[in-house]
Scaffold this active site. Structure first.
Site, mmCIF file in Angstrom:
data_model
loop_
_atom_site.group_PDB
_atom_site.id
_atom_site.type_symbol
_atom_site.label_atom_id
_atom_site.label_comp_id
_atom_site.label_asym_id
_atom_site.label_seq_id
_atom_site.Cartn_x
_atom_site.Cartn_y
_atom_site.Cartn_z
ATOM 1 N N LYS A 115 44.936 21.833 39.943
ATOM 2 C CA LYS A 115 43.889 21.066 40.742
ATOM 3 C C LYS A 115 44.407 19.668 41.107
ATOM 4 C CE LYS A 115 41.061 24.691 41.655
ATOM 5 N NZ LYS A 115 41.416 25.472 42.670
ATOM 6 N N GLY A 136 37.232 42.637 42.454
ATOM 7 C CA GLY A 136 37.107 43.944 42.047
ATOM 8 C C GLY A 136 37.914 44.155 40.831
ATOM 9 N N HIS A 137 37.778 45.489 40.198
ATOM 10 C CA HIS A 137 38.375 45.391 39.017
ATOM 11 C C HIS A 137 38.955 47.083 39.080
ATOM 12 C CE1 HIS A 137 36.054 42.175 37.665
ATOM 13 N NE2 HIS A 137 37.062 41.890 37.169
ATOM 14 N N ASP A 138 39.657 47.569 37.873
ATOM 15 C CA ASP A 138 40.379 48.826 37.875
ATOM 16 C C ASP A 138 39.592 50.009 38.421
ATOM 17 O OD1 ASP A 138 42.248 50.713 36.164
ATOM 18 O OD2 ASP A 138 40.232 51.458 35.926
ATOM 19 N N ILE A 139 38.263 50.201 38.144
ATOM 20 C CA ILE A 139 37.386 51.082 38.553
ATOM 21 C C ILE A 139 37.364 51.197 39.863
ATOM 22 C CG2 ILE A 139 35.142 49.991 38.159
ATOM 23 C CD1 ILE A 139 34.143 52.734 37.193
ATOM 24 N N ASN A 140 37.199 49.966 40.626
ATOM 25 C CA ASN A 140 37.371 49.992 42.237
ATOM 26 C C ASN A 140 38.466 50.520 42.694
ATOM 27 O OD1 ASN A 140 35.587 47.054 40.987
ATOM 28 N ND2 ASN A 140 34.299 48.413 41.918
ATOM 29 N N TYR A 141 39.633 49.815 42.084
ATOM 30 C CA TYR A 141 40.668 50.176 42.885
ATOM 31 C C TYR A 141 41.235 51.659 42.482
ATOM 32 C CZ TYR A 141 40.999 45.211 41.805
ATOM 33 O OH TYR A 141 40.724 43.821 41.672
ATOM 34 N N ASP A 179 44.886 49.388 36.635
ATOM 35 C CA ASP A 179 45.443 48.037 35.916
ATOM 36 C C ASP A 179 46.997 48.182 35.412
ATOM 37 O OD1 ASP A 179 42.985 46.640 36.335
ATOM 38 O OD2 ASP A 179 42.245 46.369 34.416
HETATM 39 C C1 LIG Z 1 31.053 38.714 29.317
HETATM 40 C C2 LIG Z 1 32.608 38.356 29.827
HETATM 41 C C3 LIG Z 1 33.267 38.615 28.733
HETATM 42 C C4 LIG Z 1 34.836 38.640 29.313
HETATM 43 C C5 LIG Z 1 35.758 39.102 28.389
HETATM 44 C C6 LIG Z 1 37.022 39.624 29.037
HETATM 45 C C7 LIG Z 1 37.875 40.705 28.306
HETATM 46 C C8 LIG Z 1 39.042 40.981 28.967
HETATM 47 C C9 LIG Z 1 38.653 42.359 29.701
HETATM 48 C C10 LIG Z 1 39.817 42.575 30.595
HETATM 49 C C11 LIG Z 1 39.312 43.554 32.046
HETATM 50 C C12 LIG Z 1 40.136 44.053 32.889
HETATM 51 C C13 LIG Z 1 39.453 44.559 34.121
HETATM 52 C C14 LIG Z 1 39.013 46.104 33.810
HETATM 53 C C15 LIG Z 1 40.494 44.497 35.340
HETATM 54 O O1 LIG Z 1 40.541 45.377 36.171
HETATM 55 S S1 LIG Z 1 41.509 43.059 35.509
HETATM 56 C C16 LIG Z 1 41.923 43.072 37.303
HETATM 57 C C17 LIG Z 1 41.331 42.318 38.109
HETATM 58 N N1 LIG Z 1 41.660 42.204 39.307
HETATM 59 C C18 LIG Z 1 42.787 41.522 39.683
HETATM 60 O O2 LIG Z 1 43.420 41.080 38.979
HETATM 61 C C19 LIG Z 1 43.260 41.575 41.448
HETATM 62 C C20 LIG Z 1 43.652 40.368 41.774
HETATM 63 N N2 LIG Z 1 42.735 39.103 41.249
HETATM 64 C C21 LIG Z 1 41.536 38.841 41.815
HETATM 65 O O3 LIG Z 1 41.153 39.730 42.745
HETATM 66 C C22 LIG Z 1 40.711 37.784 41.395
HETATM 67 O O4 LIG Z 1 41.760 36.965 40.823
HETATM 68 C C23 LIG Z 1 39.795 38.111 40.433
HETATM 69 C C24 LIG Z 1 40.128 38.828 39.407
HETATM 70 C C25 LIG Z 1 38.564 38.899 41.221
HETATM 71 C C26 LIG Z 1 38.845 36.896 39.741
HETATM 72 O O5 LIG Z 1 38.511 36.076 41.090
HETATM 73 P P1 LIG Z 1 38.273 34.709 40.774
HETATM 74 O O6 LIG Z 1 37.700 34.294 39.289
HETATM 75 O O7 LIG Z 1 37.274 34.247 41.972
HETATM 76 O O8 LIG Z 1 39.690 33.974 41.076
HETATM 77 P P2 LIG Z 1 40.574 33.716 42.136
HETATM 78 O O9 LIG Z 1 39.816 33.922 43.349
HETATM 79 O O10 LIG Z 1 41.915 34.452 41.853
HETATM 80 O O11 LIG Z 1 41.064 32.309 42.064
HETATM 81 C C27 LIG Z 1 41.676 31.471 41.030
HETATM 82 C C28 LIG Z 1 41.127 30.094 40.874
HETATM 83 O O12 LIG Z 1 41.822 29.696 39.614
HETATM 84 C C29 LIG Z 1 42.433 28.529 39.988
HETATM 85 N N3 LIG Z 1 43.585 28.364 39.131
HETATM 86 C C30 LIG Z 1 44.361 29.203 38.834
HETATM 87 N N4 LIG Z 1 45.531 28.727 37.794
HETATM 88 C C31 LIG Z 1 44.870 27.443 37.675
HETATM 89 C C32 LIG Z 1 45.444 26.315 36.768
HETATM 90 N N5 LIG Z 1 46.363 26.437 35.932
HETATM 91 N N6 LIG Z 1 44.568 25.179 36.853
HETATM 92 C C33 LIG Z 1 43.626 24.970 37.668
HETATM 93 N N7 LIG Z 1 43.196 25.911 38.502
HETATM 94 C C34 LIG Z 1 43.894 27.207 38.638
HETATM 95 C C35 LIG Z 1 42.956 28.788 41.556
HETATM 96 O O13 LIG Z 1 43.270 27.786 42.028
HETATM 97 C C36 LIG Z 1 41.864 29.322 42.205
HETATM 98 O O14 LIG Z 1 40.849 28.447 42.374
HETATM 99 P P3 LIG Z 1 39.703 28.556 43.875
HETATM 100 O O15 LIG Z 1 40.846 28.894 45.039
HETATM 101 O O16 LIG Z 1 38.814 29.405 43.403
HETATM 102 O O17 LIG Z 1 39.460 26.976 43.831
#
Ligand SMILES: CCCCCCCCCCCC[C@H](C)C(=O)SCCNC(=O)CCNC(=O)[C@H](O)C(C)(C)COP(=O)(O)OP(=O)(O)OC[C@H]1O[C@@H](n2cnc3c(N)ncnc32)[C@H](O)[C@@H]1OP(=O)(O)O
Length: 382
Positions: free
Chosen positions: A58, A121-126, A152
């Site tokens: 940022k 979205g997440h894995d289940i949606n894809y 994923d």
């Molecule tokens: C109760 C919660 C506990 C959580 C525990 C978690 C445990 C892990 C579990 C793993 C679960 C895995 C699950 C099942 C999955 O399916 S993972 C797959 C998810 N989908 C994807 O990866 C597809 C591609 N990605 C995306 O669609 C989106 O990134 C997302 C996953 C929906 C997340 O959306 P969101 O958080 O809004 O992020 P994005 O729109 O991508 O924007 C990222 C923002 O972060 C910023 N950013 C990045 N790096 C830096 C950095 N180094 N320094 C400063 N800022 C950084 C980017 O600039 C961006 O900012 P901005 O454009 O929003 O302003």
């Protein structure tokens, strides 16, 4: 190792991109994960063999620093929503202009175009959008996602790693990089090509959970044993099915034909009763060494000590004693070598990596002071 000398910049993401980066690192690539500053603990559980640099994207200085790292790298791997990298001025057009041989991999759920391209979205949606989720589940029950393995990891991280390796291979001929649009919907669907292409031979004509390979057939299912363990049965071909019946001490002439769909529920009842009469170990004594296609259903804690897996050293331990699968497949001359050190702390290698990429101590000091980068863990000497 096969990817020795390949420099990868991986922008920190959730599960799929970290897996992709880990595959590249396991096979020898030099993978630098770019973390956020002030991020606390890393959630990356697939960080084996990577180093971490913490950069605040940022800030304009942070963006220009990342650009410099990408210009000197072979691969950039980004896991953000469509448009995020462009907004930062780090889109593929910008970076490929400065480094035409860069392989720019974009790993998203829905790809870079289409009505869902910018949706979360997440894995289940894809998986749902790939068509495959509709095929998964027991008869009469709703669709069931098999952990987050298919979109994923199989359709996402692994397919993206394949794309990167293909692009690197092609680059040896053209000298040019390219953009990889890796959509988990499409990757998962592609992994499932067999399902589409075997519809014509009638493998999937029946409702969900009532076909041969989706838990419909009694000879392709799991069974509970007397000790509350399970065995997996995959006796498809008639010659293997015969051996299954022999082991179960069932007389084929007294049973309905193997492929009589309407008799499958009754056959399943008979098999279930038989399997429930002995322990898993009893069944393995009967079936090991035969072609009945019966194996134990092993828990994660049991797999490495099974004699087959331990013979092949299929699982490895890291320096904390944590077990995980050895990288696959095995290459005879240049096998992967899973790093035994646990994943890096956020920013642990900021100074080391920036020096490696040609930054002077004074420049690094300035960025540290301004909060453009962070260095945590073992303090490197400037
Ligand atoms: C109760 C919660 C506990 C959580 C525990 C978690 C445990 C892990 C579990 C793993 C679960 C895995 C699950 C099942 C999955 O399916 S993972 C797959 C998810 N989908 C994807 O990866 C597809 C591609 N990605 C995306 O669609 C989106 O990134 C997302 C996953 C929906 C997340 O959306 P969101 O958080 O809004 O992020 P994005 O729109 O991508 O924007 C990222 C923002 O972060 C910023 N950013 C990045 N790096 C830096 C950095 N180094 N320094 C400063 N800022 C950084 C980017 O600039 C961006 O900012 P901005 O454009 O929003 O302003």
């Amino acid at each position: 190792m096969a990817l020795a000398g390949v420099r990868v910049v991986e922008l920190a993401g959730l599960a799929p991109a970290p897996f992709c980066g880990m595959i590249l690192a396991d096979f020898g690539a030099n993978v630098v994960r770019v973390d956020r500053t002030k991020a606390g603990a890393s959630m990356d559980t697939q960080a084996r063999g990577k180093r971490s640099v913490a950069i605040n994207l940022k800030t304009s200085e942070g963006v220009s620093l990342l650009r410099k790292l990408c210009v000197q790298s072979d691969v950039v791997l980004e896991p953000y929503r469509k448009g995020v990298m462009e907004k930062l001025g780090l889109g593929p057009e910008d970076l490929l202009k400065e480094n035409p041989s860069l392989v720019y991999a974009r790993l998203t759920g829905y790809g870079q175009s289409g009505m869902y391209a910018t949706a979360a979205g997440h894995d289940i949606n894809y998986l749902a959008m790939s068509g495959l989720l509709s095929c998964l589940g027991r008869s009469g029950e709703k669709p069931y996602a098999p952990l987050n393995l298919l979109a994923d990891f199989a359709g996402g991280g692994l397919t993206c790693a394949l794309g990167i390796v293909l692009a690197l291979l092609e680059r040896t001929k053209s000298g040019k990089g390219q953009i990889i649009d890796s959509s988990m919907v499409e990757g998962a669907a592609y992994v499932g090509s067999f399902i589409w292409k075997s519809r014509a031979i009638g493998l999937w004509n029946r409702p969900r959970g009532e076909n041969m390979l989706d838990s419909g057939a009694p000879f392709y299912d799991t069974y509970r044993t007397a000790d509350d363990e399970h065995v997996a049965v995959g006796a498809i071909e008639p010659q293997f099915y015969k051996q299954l019946l022999q082991g179960l001490k069932l007389d084929e002439d007294q049973l309905p034909p193997q492929m009589s769909f309407s008799d499958w529920p009754e056959l399943r009842r008979i098999f279930s009763e038989r399997f429930a009469s002995k322990t898993q170990a009893d069944w393995l004594r009967i079936f090991d060494g035969t072609d009945a296609c019966v194996t134990p259903v092993l828990s994660l804690d049991q797999v490495s000590s099974h004699p087959h897996n331990s013979d092949r050293a299929s699982f490895v331990k890291d320096s904390n004693g944590e077990e995980s699968p050895r990288p696959a497949p095995l290459l005879s001359r240049t096998p992967a070598q899973a790093c035994v050190n646990p994943g890096p702390l956020i920013g642990e290698h900021t100074v080391e990596v920036l020096k490696e990429y040609g930054f002077k101590s004074s420049e690094i000091e300035k960025m540290l002071t301004a909060g453009v980068v962070e260095c945590s863990g073992v303090k490197a000497k400037l």
